[in-house]
Design a protein around this motif. Structure first.
Motif, PDB file in Angstrom:
ATOM      1  N   VAL A   1      -1.785   5.387  11.606  1.00 23.33           N
ATOM      2  CA  VAL A   1      -3.215   5.202  11.358  1.00 23.33           C
ATOM      3  C   VAL A   1      -3.857   4.595  12.592  1.00 23.33           C
ATOM      4  O   VAL A   1      -3.208   3.885  13.370  1.00 23.33           O
ATOM      5  N   GLU A   2      -5.123   4.894  12.734  1.00 25.18           N
ATOM      6  CA  GLU A   2      -5.877   4.393  13.884  1.00 25.18           C
ATOM      7  C   GLU A   2      -7.187   3.804  13.392  1.00 25.18           C
ATOM      8  O   GLU A   2      -7.864   4.401  12.543  1.00 25.18           O
ATOM      9  N   ARG A   3      -7.549   2.631  13.909  1.00 25.20           N
ATOM     10  CA  ARG A   3      -8.764   1.949  13.463  1.00 25.20           C
ATOM     11  C   ARG A   3      -9.979   2.548  14.147  1.00 25.20           C
ATOM     12  O   ARG A   3     -10.041   2.657  15.367  1.00 25.20           O
ATOM     13  N   LYS A   4     -10.968   2.951  13.354  1.00 22.84           N
ATOM     14  CA  LYS A   4     -12.246   3.450  13.845  1.00 22.84           C
ATOM     15  C   LYS A   4     -13.356   2.584  13.264  1.00 22.84           C
ATOM     16  O   LYS A   4     -13.128   1.762  12.377  1.00 22.84           O
TER      17      LYS A   4
ATOM     18  N   SER B   1      -0.972  -4.243   5.257  1.00 22.57           N
ATOM     19  CA  SER B   1      -0.980  -4.211   6.714  1.00 22.57           C
ATOM     20  C   SER B   1       0.439  -4.339   7.278  1.00 22.57           C
ATOM     21  O   SER B   1       0.842  -3.583   8.162  1.00 22.57           O
TER      22      SER B   1
ATOM     23  N   SER C   1      -8.959   2.246   4.102  1.00 27.83           N
ATOM     24  CA  SER C   1      -8.935   0.852   4.553  1.00 27.83           C
ATOM     25  C   SER C   1      -7.771   0.137   3.906  1.00 27.83           C
ATOM     26  O   SER C   1      -7.311   0.523   2.820  1.00 27.83           O
TER      27      SER C   1
ATOM     28  N   TYR D   1     -10.050   3.320   8.761  1.00 24.40           N
ATOM     29  CA  TYR D   1      -8.804   3.839   9.317  1.00 24.40           C
ATOM     30  C   TYR D   1      -8.725   5.348   9.139  1.00 24.40           C
ATOM     31  O   TYR D   1      -9.045   5.881   8.079  1.00 24.40           O
TER      32      TYR D   1
END
Length: 293
Positions: A48-51, A33, A17, A55
């Motif tokens: 990175v991909e937000r889940k 960020s 995160s 991340y």
């Protein structure tokens, strides 16, 4: 690509995160960020991909992590070897220690080291979690364990014994059949939680705590009995041993550091100092105190 970009990216990859990475790096969430987005723009690919769970790395992010870890390992190895060549007794020394130990029995030892080597900036970091010495979260860790990690080196300084304690008057009342036996529910560490479950399999408690200092305070209020390390329980005049220490509850007290720092002068001086200090306090750590009740 700058190393500082890779350092921030690695923190996100490890923590999962932006907020946790920012806390680890000592910067603002917005900084992490922004830097990640700028890095993705430079490389023209998402990293990175937000889940829902946080991340996760994209395929490109996983490739970058492999390269960044390799670079980090080389830099840290170089830092350790160069630091070992410097025989000056100045500089920062970061020591990770357990809260209940650092704030009590170890603090006078730290103070005497600081007085003996005033040019060394001693930075005590209190954490009950496993510190990542290989990533230089700290230079030295003082830990209670019977299985130190193979990647670390160090010295087993003594044995830490634990016993079951309670308020002196409460223990006497239970032994005399004038009060019922109660246990304080603890969640301060795996050791005390497991030991408590084994000793009190009813698995129900009227009062719960999640930190050793709270266990100590609860016992002094007569809320039941519970496990404490002997270096805490034996020095409090309000408490008595409800059960004596048992060998299956013994833990080794280790001073650990990464092998790259084995020749660093600050680490060597601190290690020798703590070994001398701990040796003088062996009886306290090992619980060599007669039965209180």
């Amino acid at each position: 690509m700058q190393w500082d970009d890779a350092r921030i990216f690695l923190a996100v990859a490890r923590e999962g995160s932006f907020s946790s990475a920012a806390k680890r790096l000592g910067v603002q969430h917005s900084t992490v960020s922004r830097r990640i987005r700028e890095l993705e723009q430079k490389l023209a690919t998402p990293l990175v991909e937000r889940k829902s769970s946080g991340y996760v790395l994209t395929p490109a992010g996983e490739e970058l992590q492999i390269s960044a870890l390799r670079i980090e390992k080389e830099l840290l190895s170089f830092e350790g070897s160069v630091g070992g060549q410097d025989q000056d007794t100045a500089g920062e020394l970061r020591v990770a220690a357990i809260a209940n130990m650092a704030s009590t029995v170890l603090m006078p030892m730290f103070a005497r080291f600081s007085a003996a080597y005033p040019k060394i900036e001693l930075n005590i970091q209190v954490t009950n979690d496993s510190v990542r010495l290989s990533e230089r979260e700290a230079d030295v860790a003082i830990r209670q364990t019977n299985q130190p990690r193979e990647t670390l080196i160090g010295t087993r300084m003594t044995t830490v014994a634990s016993a079951v304690y309670g308020l002196r008057s409460y223990c006497a009342a239970v032994h005399a059949g004038q009060a019922s036996e109660k246990w304080v529910g603890v969640d301060c560490c795996d050791h005390h939680r497991i030991w408590t479950k084994q000793a009190w399999p009813q698995a129900r408690h009227e009062f719960y705590v999640d930190e050793t200092s709270l266990t100590l305070a609860a016992l002094k209020e007569g809320l039941g009995v519970g496990f404490l390390p002997c270096f805490l329980g034996d020095i409090d005049p309000d408490l008595a041993r409800f059960h004596e220490p048992e060998k299956q509850h013994h833990l080794g007290l280790w001073l650990l550091y990464h092998r790259d720092l084995r020749t660093t002068n600050r680490v060597t001086l601190f290690s020798k100092h703590m070994q001398r200090e701990i040796k003088q306090a062996t009886a306290l750590f090992e619980g060599e105190t007669p039965m209180s009740i």
